[in-house]
Motif scaffolding. Structure first.
Motif, PDB file in Angstrom:
ATOM      1  N   GLN A 194      86.665  11.073  48.258  1.00 42.71           N
ATOM      2  CA  GLN A 194      86.481  12.528  48.365  1.00 42.71           C
ATOM      3  C   GLN A 194      87.120  13.232  47.172  1.00 42.71           C
ATOM      4  N   ASP A 195      88.314  12.810  46.803  1.00 41.40           N
ATOM      5  CA  ASP A 195      88.990  13.402  45.645  1.00 41.40           C
ATOM      6  C   ASP A 195      88.221  13.112  44.363  1.00 41.40           C
ATOM      7  N   THR A 196      87.745  11.877  44.220  1.00 43.30           N
ATOM      8  CA  THR A 196      86.966  11.500  43.037  1.00 43.30           C
ATOM      9  C   THR A 196      85.672  12.292  42.966  1.00 43.30           C
ATOM     10  N   ILE A 197      84.985  12.432  44.093  1.00 41.38           N
ATOM     11  CA  ILE A 197      83.729  13.187  44.145  1.00 41.38           C
ATOM     12  C   ILE A 197      83.941  14.617  43.679  1.00 41.38           C
ATOM     13  N   ARG A 198      85.010  15.237  44.130  1.00 47.11           N
ATOM     14  CA  ARG A 198      85.276  16.623  43.765  1.00 47.11           C
ATOM     15  C   ARG A 198      85.624  16.770  42.290  1.00 47.11           C
ATOM     16  N   ARG A 199      86.419  15.844  41.783  1.00 40.88           N
ATOM     17  CA  ARG A 199      86.817  15.919  40.385  1.00 40.88           C
ATOM     18  C   ARG A 199      85.655  15.640  39.438  1.00 40.88           C
ATOM     19  N   ALA A 200      84.828  14.627  39.784  1.00 40.21           N
ATOM     20  CA  ALA A 200      83.740  14.199  38.897  1.00 40.21           C
ATOM     21  C   ALA A 200      82.406  14.847  39.238  1.00 40.21           C
ATOM     22  N   GLN A 201      82.376  15.645  40.323  1.00 45.24           N
ATOM     23  CA  GLN A 201      81.140  16.319  40.729  1.00 45.24           C
ATOM     24  C   GLN A 201      79.996  15.318  40.918  1.00 45.24           C
TER      25      GLN A 201
END
Length: 294
Positions: free
Chosen positions: A95-102
Motif C-alpha cells: 500500500q505504501d509502495t503503491i501510493r509513493r510510485a502511483q
C-alpha cells in the motif's frame, strides 16, 4: 494461506517492509539481479512488489485447499490496499509502495487472474491464448517495476511487455518437460498438431525431428520479442539499465542453450552455466558503459 500472517492489528510499516525483504532475499534467485543492480532507494519498493508477486504465485501453485477461494481472499486484501486498511504485511508494505510510485491496480489484478487461469486445464489452443496468459502472468511485473523506477512511459511499457513475454516464453520452452510433469503444456496445441506432433511425445520424451522443428518455431518467436524489447535498457537511467539488459540477455542465452541441444528440451533441461552467467554480466556492463560515452 493468503492471510495466514494477518491479525486484528496490522503490522507496522517497518515490520511489513522487513517481512517483504526477508521473503525476497531468502530463496528466490531472480531477485538477486534486481537487488544488486538497482538504486538502493528503490529496493524496499521492489521487495514489496516482488513479495506480492511471489506470494500470489505460491497461492496459485502450492497452496493447499481451495486455491480459487484463496486468490479471491487475496484480491480482497488488494482492494483494502487501495481503498482501506490491509492486514497482511505484504499488503501493508505494498500500500505504501503503491501510493509513493502511483502504481495502478491493473497489473496486480492481472497477476492474480493469471493464477486463476493456472487452475484450468493447463493447455492453450493458440499462440494468441499463450500471449494472453503472458499478458497476465509476466507483463504486469515489468509494469510494476517501471512504475517504481519512475520510468512507466507508454513506449517503455510497450518494450517491457515484449521483454517480459519473451522471458516467459523462454522459461516455457526451457521447462517443457517440467511443466508437463505439473500437468501443463504451454506449447500451443494448434502448433503441436501443425508440426505433426502429439502430446504423448512430451509424456514419453520423444524429441524427433518434427518436435525439434516445432520448438525451433517457438524459440524464434521468443527471440523476435527479445529483439523488439532490447531498446528498453538504453532508455532507462542508472543501474536499472544493467538489470533490465541482464534479464534480456540472460533470456536469449537460454534460447541459445536450447539451440545448442538441437531443440531437444525433453531429454535434459537446457541451462546457462555459472561461468556463462558471469561472462554475461561483465559483457553487458561493458556494452552499456560504452553506450553512455558521448
Amino acid at each position: 494461506m493468503a492471510l495466514s500472517h494477518a491479525s486484528a492489528k496490522p503490522p507496522s510499516l517497518v515490520e511489513s517492509y522487513a517481512y517483504c525483504a526477508d521473503l525476497a532475499r531468502s530463496h528466490y534467485e531472480n531477485f538477486t539481479v534486481i537487488s544488486r543492480f538497482t538504486p538502493r532507494q528503490h529496493r524496499p519498493a521492489l521487495e514489496a512488489v516482488y513479495a506480492f508477486c511471489r506470494h500470489t504465485d505460491d497461492l496459485g501453485d502450492e497452496a493447499e485447499g481451495d486455491r480459487l477461494a484463496l486468490l479471491d481472499e487475496w484480491e480482497a486484501e488488494l482492494d483494502r490496499a487501495y481503498n482501506g486498511e490491509p492486514t497482511h504485511p505484504i499488503m501493508v508494505a505494498l500500500q505504501d509502495t503503491i501510493r509513493r510510485a502511483q502504481i495502478p491496480e491493473e497489473p496486480f489484478r492481472k497477476l492474480i487472474e493469471a493464477n486463476r487461469m493456472d487452475q484450468g486445464s493447463g493447455r492453450f489452443e493458440t499462440y494468441a491464448d499463450v500471449l494472453h496468459y503472458c499478458d497476465h502472468s509476466a507483463n504486469p511485473v515489468g509494469r510494476m517495476v517501471l512504475h517504481v523506477l519512475g520510468e512507466a512511459s507508454d513506449e517503455n511499457v510497450r518494450l517491457s511487455d515484449a521483454t517480459c513475454t519473451a522471458l516467459q516464453l523462454a522459461n516455457f520452452w526451457q521447462d517443457v518437460a517440467r511443466d508437463y510433469a505439473m500437468g501443463r503444456i504451454y506449447i500451443p496445441l494448434e502448433d503441436i498438431r501443425a508440426f505433426g506432433c502429439a502430446e504423448e511425445q512430451i509424456a514419453n520424451g520423444v524429441a524427433d525431428r518434427a518436435f525439434r522443428d516445432l520448438m525451433r518455431s517457438e524459440v524464434d518467436r521468443a527471440q523476435a520479442l527479445f529483439e523488439e524489447g532490447l531498446p528498453l535498457a538504453t532508455r532507462l537511467s542508472g543501474r536499472a539499465r544493467l538489470a533490465i539488459a541482464l534479464f534480456s540477455k540472460g533470456g536469449m542465452r537460454v534460447l541459445d542453450a536450447i539451440r545448442k541441444q538441437d531443440y531437444d528440451v525433453l531429454s535434459r533441461r537446457p541451462v546457462v552455466t555459472r561461468s556463462r552467467k558471469l561472462w554475461l554480466i561483465l559483457a553487458t556492463a561493458a556494452r552499456l558503459t560504452l553506450l553512455r560515452r558521448p
